[in-house]
Design an enzyme around this catalytic site. Structure first.
Site, PDB file in Angstrom:
ATOM      1  CG  ASP A   1      72.067  40.184 156.775  1.00 46.22           C
ATOM      2  OD1 ASP A   1      71.627  39.813 157.864  1.00 46.22           O
ATOM      3  OD2 ASP A   1      72.700  41.236 156.610  1.00 46.22           O
TER       4      ASP A   1
ATOM      5  CG  ASP B   1      75.834  43.477 154.930  1.00 44.43           C
ATOM      6  OD1 ASP B   1      75.663  42.756 155.929  1.00 44.43           O
ATOM      7  OD2 ASP B   1      75.217  44.543 154.748  1.00 44.43           O
TER       8      ASP B   1
ATOM      9  CG  ASP C   1      75.889  38.152 157.213  1.00 44.85           C
ATOM     10  OD1 ASP C   1      75.011  37.629 157.922  1.00 44.85           O
ATOM     11  OD2 ASP C   1      75.849  39.339 156.848  1.00 44.85           O
TER      12      ASP C   1
END
Length: 888
Positions: free
Chosen positions: A326, A611, A615
């Protein structure tokens, strides 16, 4: 799709009134129809089911059968030891199982406890679980959104959606928008607000269109619930190994039993021999050793800022060849930062700003004073963009609190999403400075002069184009651009609507969520280690690619793709195309799972970092899910296999290095145990084939497998890591556990078996005074002679295996080159093993249980020589291997 419907159409569809809301009676009906606004809980396994699952293994079945048979035949000590082994394995398994993910529980915690709703014409604060579709919800700054909403009124509304969409800055919302497109990404649905996101600015009213499991958060919960836990490469290899060993043990036992019947041996005797073989074929301590070695690895990794939630994940890290990361908070710092500014006709890096330069100084003062955020090292409040501007001022000692004391605010025009401007009026001695900041296109419409090189000059068309060119240049670098302008008033009598005209342009600032400083080096190390880094983010394609290019992840825009483009590809089409893609922008939670599946379809071992709530499904879908410990949501941590306590991408690389070394150590332990077990099987097989009594009884084999072998195996699992392990390509997850090691495994197993038989034959010769070279040992040999021979073979089997553990540290390097004492755990294990073996033989009570007796000095000298042969043999083999490598 609520976003492409007019707000009045939505109100009609849900049969609700924006002024009065729902009635109490209607709410009760809808609760009955839709249920409460909460996430469904996943049904937990019962303790009984977990216990049964631990015993569902072919090796356990064989050991259970051996324990029952031993007990029935009077070998109670054998049965007890086997039962203890089975019990330990079950307890370890249940403990691991009880650490099952808490993702859904964490998701439920995200549901807000209170919500403002219109009911019966009044605004009431209720528990969020009582919200139903059709409820009219009132939002203001600082309030979490209790359900998915179609906005019907909004005023300067901004919502922090990073946990759901990955968007790095709060999103401006507008109830008046009607999006006609049918494939608008979640992050671009500007007339919608979603459950568990946070209002950071402004106010709004919305109609509830989805509650509970029907919300975007609920969809994520369903995805988490549906995902089955997949086995790691090591678990798959160990499962396959267990089946092979189990089936092999049964086949060998059957062959031995039939051979004994053909030789007309007593069935009872052959049954005992078959049990001995079953025990010899199965490394009883293997599961426990692997678990302990992984647990030791976990402790090492905690010291390196990585907490592993699921033990097998440690080993899987060693196979990772794709790291899907990410962007926000993982590759970047998760805070907007001013990186460039434009003043005096030029673009500069922010570090070049000179507070002594009057234009530079006024630019910073403008951005700090025309600002509602607060900033300190300890805490920050306000919009991330405004926080970044105040932080830039602090960097050059232009502190907002001090500046506002000297130049107090006397008037203001708050930010408005239509104007895209904010203005304050601040007192400068006997003058008043109008400070305006905002979007450059809007700002240039109200500017007629420019402050350049300390002079105020007219804004010509060429100068205007130069400013726009600078703005576009910053935008092409994915910077968020804001302009600043001012004018000086003699008094505060001016009307508010005249403040934003005839302004003087000062300059521009460009900001971005910048990459972490250490990440670029970590990505280069990944490349060297054969690991590809992939960026997956909810941010816009241009922003994502700019960061990816700076970090060395991608070189061309052709390597990036957006969520809208992904929607047009089937899973099969993406699978074919995925090898050429490195940046995935503007993606939804469903996209992330789709991407992970595409990489896995190519046989890759995929790690996914993140986070946010968005996700969680992909973290669970990946082979290794890695969550951020500081900025990560509870949902992400609950779904992940590993949590980084420092939120640092570089820690992942350290963890991969540790994972590779841990796998190598586990492999050493497994090969050591199996070579020992092959020696035991070979010794018993040959003795039966030659019609000899068995050189080992079941309790001898159990002792060696559980005690003598276990300590060195654990010590091998703690071997110091190879410093060059990251110069190698990732391990092929499809490769067998014994790749390039099978010959070595068999040779050492046969050697240990031969040495054990040599000790057994010699023991009988010495005791019976036989001189012939290879006599067929008669079945009626004295009991004392048999016990003496079995004692010698027991000692040789045990101690030769202890010595052999030194060979396992490296397949080509000499133990003396590595350093005999570089693994003191192993040296300690060998000493303890020999000491325990001596105690068994010399302590009468133990000798009676193990059916052994003391050996003479000559016997000890003979068995000592035999025990050192594996070390000598392997040193010769390693020298030959090294010479072959040199010749190549």
């Amino acid at each position: 799709m609520w976003y492409n419907k007019d707000k009045n159409e939505i109100l009609n569809e849900f049969d609700t009134n924006s002024e009065t809301g729902l009635t109490t009676e209607e709410v009760e009906k809808r609760i009955e129809k839709y249920g409460f606004n909460k996430l469904a809980a996943k049904k937990q396994k019962s303790i009984l089911k977990m216990i049964f699952e631990q015993f569902n293994d072919i090796l356990i079945y064989i050991l259970l059968a051996a324990a029952v048979a031993s007990a029935l035949l009077g070998e109670v000590s054998d049965a007890i030891i086997i039962a203890i082994v089975i019990l330990i394995n079950a307890v370890v398994g249940i403990i691991q199982e009880s650490k099952a993910e808490k993702a859904l529980e964490a998701l439920k915690k995200l549901s807000t406890p209170k919500a403002l709703v219109k009911r019966n014409g009044e605004i009431k604060e209720i528990s969020s679980i009582e919200v139903v579709p059709g409820d009219i919800i009132v939002l203001d700054a600082g309030r979490f959104i209790p359900c998915d909403l179609r906005l019907i009124e909004s005023a300067n509304l901004k919502v922090e959606e990073s946990a759901l969409t990955g968007e790095s800055v709060p999103v401006e919302k507008n109830a008046e928008l009607t999006l006609n497109n049918t494939d608008v990404p979640l992050g671009d649905q500007k007339n919608m607000a979603f459950m568990s996101t946070l209002v950071t600015y402004g106010r709004s009213i919305g109609v509830s269109v989805a509650t509970g499991m029907n919300t975007e958060i609920g969809k994520i919960a369903k995805m988490l619930e549906q995902k089955d836990n997949e086995q790691t490469p090591l678990q798959k290899r160990l499962t396959e190994l267990g089946k092979v060993l189990g089936i092999g043990a049964l086949c060998v036992c059957g062959i031995m039993f039939l051979l004994g019947l053909i030789q007309k041996r007593p069935p009872f005797e052959m049954f005992l021999t078959a049990i001995s073989l079953a025990v010899a074929a199965i490394p009883e301590g293997l599961a426990a050793i692997v678990t302990i070695v992984l647990a030791i690895g976990v402790q090492k990794m905690i010291k390196k800022n990585a907490i592993v939630r699921k033990l097998p994940a440690v080993e899987t890290l060693g196979s990772v060849n794709i790291v899907c990361s990410d962007k926000t908070g993982t590759l970047t710092q998760n805070k907007m930062t001013v990186t460039k500014f434009f003043a005096d006709d030029s673009i500069y890096n922010i570090d070049s700003l000179n507070p002594e330069n009057p234009v530079h100084k006024l630019l910073l003062e403008n951005l700090v004073l025309c600002n509602d955020a607060t900033y300190s090292e300890e805490s920050q409040t306000g919009d991330p963009t405004e926080i970044a501007l105040v932080a830039a001022g602090n960097k050059f000692n232009i502190v907002k609190e001090n500046l506002e004391t000297i130049h107090p605010r006397v008037n203001e025009l708050p930010f408005d999403s239509d104007r895209k401007l904010m203005t304050t009026v601040n007192k400068y001695e006997n003058k008043y400075y109008v400070m305006t900041k905002g979007a450059i296109d809007n700002l240039l419409n109200i500017v007629n002069k420019a402050y350049i090189n300390g002079q105020v000059i007219n804004l010509t068309e060429d100068l205007k184009n130069q400013i726009l060119k600078a703005s576009y240049s910053m935008s092409n670098d994915a910077l968020r651009v804001l302009g600043a302008a001012y004018k000086i008033l003699d008094s505060t009598n001016n009307k508010s609507n005249s403040l934003e005209n005839d302004l003087i342009f000062i300059g521009l600032v460009g900001m971005i969520d910048p990459p972490r400083i250490e990440v670029k080096d970590s990505i280069n190390l990944c490349k060297k280690a054969g690991i590809k880094t992939i960026m997956i983010t909810g941010d816009h394609k241009k922003t994502a690619f700019a960061i990816a290019k700076e970090l060395g992840i991608a070189a061309s825009e052709n390597e990036s793709i957006s969520g809208v483009e992904l929607d047009k590809l089937s899973q099969e089409e993406l699978n074919k195309k995925v090898d050429n893609l490195k940046v995935f922008a503007r993606v939804s939670p469903e996209h992330k799972v789709k991407i992970v599946k595409a990489f896995k379809s190519k046989g890759n071992i995929v790690s996914m970092t993140g986070d946010g709530v968005n996700d969680a499904p992909s973290l669970k879908s990946a082979d290794i899910g890695v969550a951020m410990g500081i900025t990560g949501t509870d949902v992400a941590k609950g779904a992940a296999d590993m949590v980084l306590t420092d939120d640092n991408f570089s820690t992942i690389v350290t963890a991969i290095e540790e994972g590779r070394n841990i796998f190598n150590n586990i492999k050493k332990s497994i090969l050591f145990l199996l070579s020992c077990n092959i020696g035991e099987i070979f010794a018993i097989f040959i003795s039966v084939l030659l019609k000899w009594p068995t050189p080992l009884i079941p309790i001898h084999i159990l002792w060696v497998n559980l005690i003598t072998d276990t300590l060195p195996a654990l010590s091998l699992g703690m071997d110091p890591g190879d410093p060059g392990v990251m110069n190698l390509k990732p391990r092929d997850p499809k490769a067998g556990l014994f790749k390039n090691s099978t010959t070595n495994l068999l040779l050492n197993g046969f050697l240990i078996g031969l040495l054990t038989l040599a000790a057994f034959v010699t023991g009988i010769k010495v005791y019976t005074n036989t001189t012939s070279l290879f006599p067929l040992v008669p079945n009626n040999i004295p009991f004392d002679a048999l016990e003496h021979a079995q004692t010698m073979s027991f000692v040789v089997l045990s101690v030769s295996q202890l010595v052999h553990s030194l060979n396992m540290r490296n397949e080509t390097k000499s133990i003396f080159k590595i350093g005999l004492f570089s693994n003191m755990y192993l040296i300690g294990s060998i000493i303890i093993g020999i000491f325990l073996q001596d105690i068994i033989i010399t302590v009468p009570a133990l000798a009676k249980v193990f059916k052994v007796h003391a050996l003479s000095a000559i016997d000890w000298l003979f068995v000592s020589i035999l025990c050192l042969i594996p070390l000598l043999f392997n040193e010769i083999v390693k020298a030959i291997k090294r010479n072959k490598i040199k010749d190549k």
